[in-house]
Design an enzyme around this catalytic site. Structure first.
Site, short mmCIF file in Angstrom:
data_model
loop_
_atom_site.label_atom_id
_atom_site.label_comp_id
_atom_site.label_asym_id
_atom_site.label_seq_id
_atom_site.Cartn_x
_atom_site.Cartn_y
_atom_site.Cartn_z
N GLY A 1 30.81 0.73 -23.11
CA GLY A 1 31.24 2.09 -23.27
C GLY A 1 29.92 2.47 -23.64
N GLY A 2 30.09 3.79 -24.51
CA GLY A 2 28.77 4.60 -24.86
C GLY A 2 27.53 3.69 -25.43
N GLU B 1 8.44 -16.98 -3.67
CA GLU B 1 8.73 -15.70 -4.41
C GLU B 1 10.15 -15.36 -4.25
OE1 GLU B 1 5.98 -12.39 -2.91
OE2 GLU B 1 7.27 -11.04 -4.14
N GLU C 1 17.54 -4.71 2.51
CA GLU C 1 17.71 -4.46 3.97
C GLU C 1 16.66 -5.49 4.69
OE1 GLU C 1 16.84 -2.16 1.52
OE2 GLU C 1 18.90 -1.14 1.82
N GLU D 1 0.66 -1.21 -0.10
CA GLU D 1 0.14 -0.19 0.05
C GLU D 1 0.70 1.47 -0.15
OE1 GLU D 1 -2.70 -0.35 3.25
OE2 GLU D 1 -4.01 -2.08 2.34
N GLN E 1 43.33 -7.00 -20.49
CA GLN E 1 43.11 -7.91 -19.18
C GLN E 1 42.07 -7.60 -18.01
OE1 GLN E 1 46.69 -8.28 -16.56
NE2 GLN E 1 46.67 -10.43 -16.73
N ALA F 1 2.50 1.51 3.18
CA ALA F 1 2.85 0.02 3.99
C ALA F 1 3.46 -0.94 3.02
CB ALA F 1 1.66 -0.37 4.76
C1 LIG Z 1 7.97 -2.77 -10.08
C2 LIG Z 1 7.39 -3.15 -8.65
C3 LIG Z 1 6.28 -4.23 -8.85
C4 LIG Z 1 5.80 -4.54 -7.68
N1 LIG Z 1 4.95 -5.68 -7.67
C5 LIG Z 1 4.28 -5.94 -6.56
C6 LIG Z 1 3.09 -6.94 -6.35
O1 LIG Z 1 2.79 -7.43 -7.46
N2 LIG Z 1 2.14 -6.88 -5.24
C7 LIG Z 1 2.71 -6.18 -4.13
O2 LIG Z 1 1.92 -6.45 -3.26
N3 LIG Z 1 3.89 -5.44 -4.05
C8 LIG Z 1 4.50 -5.24 -5.34
N4 LIG Z 1 5.82 -4.62 -5.14
C9 LIG Z 1 6.02 -3.55 -4.00
C10 LIG Z 1 7.21 -4.22 -3.30
O3 LIG Z 1 7.12 -5.42 -2.97
C11 LIG Z 1 7.83 -2.98 -2.51
O4 LIG Z 1 8.05 -1.94 -3.21
C12 LIG Z 1 8.65 -3.31 -1.36
O5 LIG Z 1 8.32 -4.50 -0.38
C13 LIG Z 1 9.07 -2.31 -0.37
O6 LIG Z 1 8.25 -1.59 0.10
P1 LIG Z 1 8.08 0.17 -0.14
O7 LIG Z 1 8.30 0.35 -1.52
O8 LIG Z 1 6.79 0.45 0.68
O9 LIG Z 1 9.35 0.69 0.72
P2 LIG Z 1 9.50 0.99 2.37
O10 LIG Z 1 9.05 -0.21 3.11
O11 LIG Z 1 8.84 2.23 2.54
O12 LIG Z 1 10.93 1.14 2.43
C14 LIG Z 1 11.83 2.31 1.90
C15 LIG Z 1 13.25 1.88 2.37
O13 LIG Z 1 13.36 1.71 3.88
C16 LIG Z 1 14.02 0.59 4.12
N5 LIG Z 1 13.48 -0.16 5.27
C17 LIG Z 1 12.11 -0.32 5.51
N6 LIG Z 1 11.91 -0.86 6.72
C18 LIG Z 1 13.19 -1.16 7.37
C19 LIG Z 1 13.71 -1.85 8.47
N7 LIG Z 1 12.85 -2.55 9.29
N8 LIG Z 1 15.07 -1.92 8.68
C20 LIG Z 1 15.70 -1.52 7.46
N9 LIG Z 1 15.11 -0.74 6.70
C21 LIG Z 1 14.25 -0.63 6.42
C22 LIG Z 1 13.77 -0.12 2.91
O14 LIG Z 1 14.76 -1.38 2.74
C23 LIG Z 1 13.82 0.57 1.75
O15 LIG Z 1 15.19 1.05 1.48
C24 LIG Z 1 6.34 -3.98 -6.46
C25 LIG Z 1 7.09 -2.90 -6.38
C26 LIG Z 1 7.67 -2.37 -7.70
C27 LIG Z 1 8.53 -1.12 -7.75
#
Ligand SMILES: Cc1cc2nc3c(=O)[nH]c(=O)nc-3n(C[C@H](O)[C@H](O)[C@H](O)COP(=O)(O)OP(=O)(O)OC[C@H]3O[C@@H](n4cnc5c(N)ncnc54)[C@H](O)[C@@H]3O)c2cc1C
Length: 382
Positions: free
Chosen positions: A338-339, A241, A366, A127, A278, A130
């Site tokens: 390269g480019g 997954e 993370e 979401e 190399q 989340a």
């Molecule tokens: C192209 C794409 C396809 C996707 N497809 C799906 C899908 O089909 N279904 C679905 O449900 N989701 C999907 N996702 C969502 C994906 O699983 C989430 O983007 C991912 O889990 C991270 O959540 P967030 O983007 O809210 O990041 P956040 O949770 O907001 O994290 C932001 C940053 O904070 C870090 N962080 C957060 N919590 C902690 C912690 N406790 N300790 C240390 N670091 C932390 C994270 O590692 C990240 O670097 C997709 C995402 C993308 C970009």
């Protein structure tokens, strides 16, 4: 023990032949269009590829994990992470929940059409507020007679605009964190669902959506498994997954290395092919070695996964290392061009973009390190 026997290899050849004819010539168009056409789903279905792991009684072939792994590997060789994500997302993110946890009603209604390619699905967990914190989702499902009324929003959902059904995580008990989450399967035609396509860095052939769910009335029989068990089901499927993301990442590494070596043998600088320098030879030797090592780790845990052993920790480790290696491979391979590596005329640019999602989707690097720490340091088991 090997994951693949002779029958798997025959299957692999049929997937290869199919992709060469039905996907490879059109990949560039699909990347531009930002989606794959509906017709390709039916073609995959007609070949029996979508239902490899689904029991025969629901229209599948009831085969082992090796077949799913082959689909991941072969689609990952098509130079389009988005194409692979769309297909594998349906098989390993959407269908799998229906098959593993769905009622007889759900299986009979959704699986045969999912296997034939008439329908395809998406999984909506993330979401806007989340992502990593799955237990923090805000979408609610409130009981109303024989139905539930769902409200909330989902984002970054693969196949989220075009899919025919949506597996949605919602809180049936908002007071609780993880124990309040349930999974529902929604038909796209249910009033109150709207979605729009998001613009993104890579995975261009995959439609990625933000989805709004407003007063959507869903029959209680569309709950997947038991109410309140959604979080547990999501965590259970994370091993699959993550293994799939690891396998896809390593296949992408192999593809990029082969593509780069070919270029290096053709491109000349200072009067000789660049594969004679190399510094570049050693770079490629390093990348090939790391890729081979991790591929071997993936094979070992794939066999264990296929035998239903608990490989939660190993899948998290594989996902972490393989997706991070993929970023390194793409960066360093691109450098060898390269480019030209920066130009869309070569496939390196797309592979570089597509790889970047690996360390984010399916749990970020993370979160993988956090999870692995708990298992190796605090002796937590999942
Ligand atoms: C192209 C794409 C396809 C996707 N497809 C799906 C899908 O089909 N279904 C679905 O449900 N989701 C999907 N996702 C969502 C994906 O699983 C989430 O983007 C991912 O889990 C991270 O959540 P967030 O983007 O809210 O990041 P956040 O949770 O907001 O994290 C932001 C940053 O904070 C870090 N962080 C957060 N919590 C902690 C912690 N406790 N300790 C240390 N670091 C932390 C994270 O590692 C990240 O670097 C997709 C995402 C993308 C970009």
């Amino acid at each position: 023990m090997n994951l693949y026997n002779e029958e798997h290899q025959l299957f692999r050849q049929s997937v290869k032949d199919f992709l060469k004819k039905e996907a490879m010539p059109y990949i560039d168009d699909w990347e531009k269009a930002g989606e794959i056409p509906r017709t390709i789903w039916k073609k995959f279905g007609d070949m029996g590829f979508l239902g490899v792991n689904i029991p025969e009684k629901y229209g599948g072939s009831g085969l082992d994990f090796g077949y799913q792994s082959i689909l991941v590997e072969e689609t990952s060789k098509c130079y389009s992470g988005g194409f692979s994500a769309a297909i594998i997302g349906h098989i390993s993110l959407a269908m799998v929940y229906l098959e593993r946890f769905g009622s007889e009603y759900i299986k009979e209604r959704y699986l045969p059409k999912s296997c034939s390619g008439e329908w395809f699905g998406c999984l909506g967990v993330t979401e806007p507020f989340a992502g990593s914190d799955v237990a923090g989702i805000k979408t609610t499902a409130v009981a109303d007679g024989d139905d539930y009324i769902l409200n909330g929003s989902k984002t970054f959902i693969t196949n989220g605009v075009l899919s025919d059904f949506l597996i949605i995580a919602a809180k049936t008990n908002p007071e609780m964190k993880s124990a309040g989450i349930s999974l529902f399967v929604l038909d796209r035609s249910m009033p109150g669902i709207s979605a729009h396509k998001l613009d993104k860095l890579g995975w261009h052939a995959s439609d990625t959506a933000e989805i709004s769910i407003q007063d959507v009335r869903v029959p209680a029989k569309n709950i997947i498994g038991e109410a309140g068990m959604g979080f547990y089901y999501i965590m259970q499927n994370f091993a699959l997954e993550r293994l799939i993301l690891a396998i896809g990442a390593i296949t992408a590494c192999e593809t990029a290395i082969a593509y780069t070596l070919k270029y290096m043998s053709e491109r000349k600088a200072f009067g000789r092919p660049i594969n004679k320098f190399q510094v570049l030879r050693h770079r490629m030797a390093q990348l090939a070695s790391e890729t081979t090592m991790l591929k071997s780790f993936n094979s070992t845990i794939s066999v264990a996964f296929n035998q239903s052993k608990n490989v939660v920790k190993e899948c998290a480790m594989a996902k972490l290392l393989c997706t991070e290696l993929s970023d390194k491979v793409m960066t360093e391979c691109l450098q060898c061009f390269g480019g030209y590596g920066y130009m869309e005329d070569y496939r390196m640019a797309r592979m570089f973009r597509d790889s970047r999602l690996g360390t984010i989707g399916g749990g970020t690097s993370e979160i993988m390190r956090e999870l692995i720490s708990k298992m190796v340091i605090d002796d937590v088991s999942y």
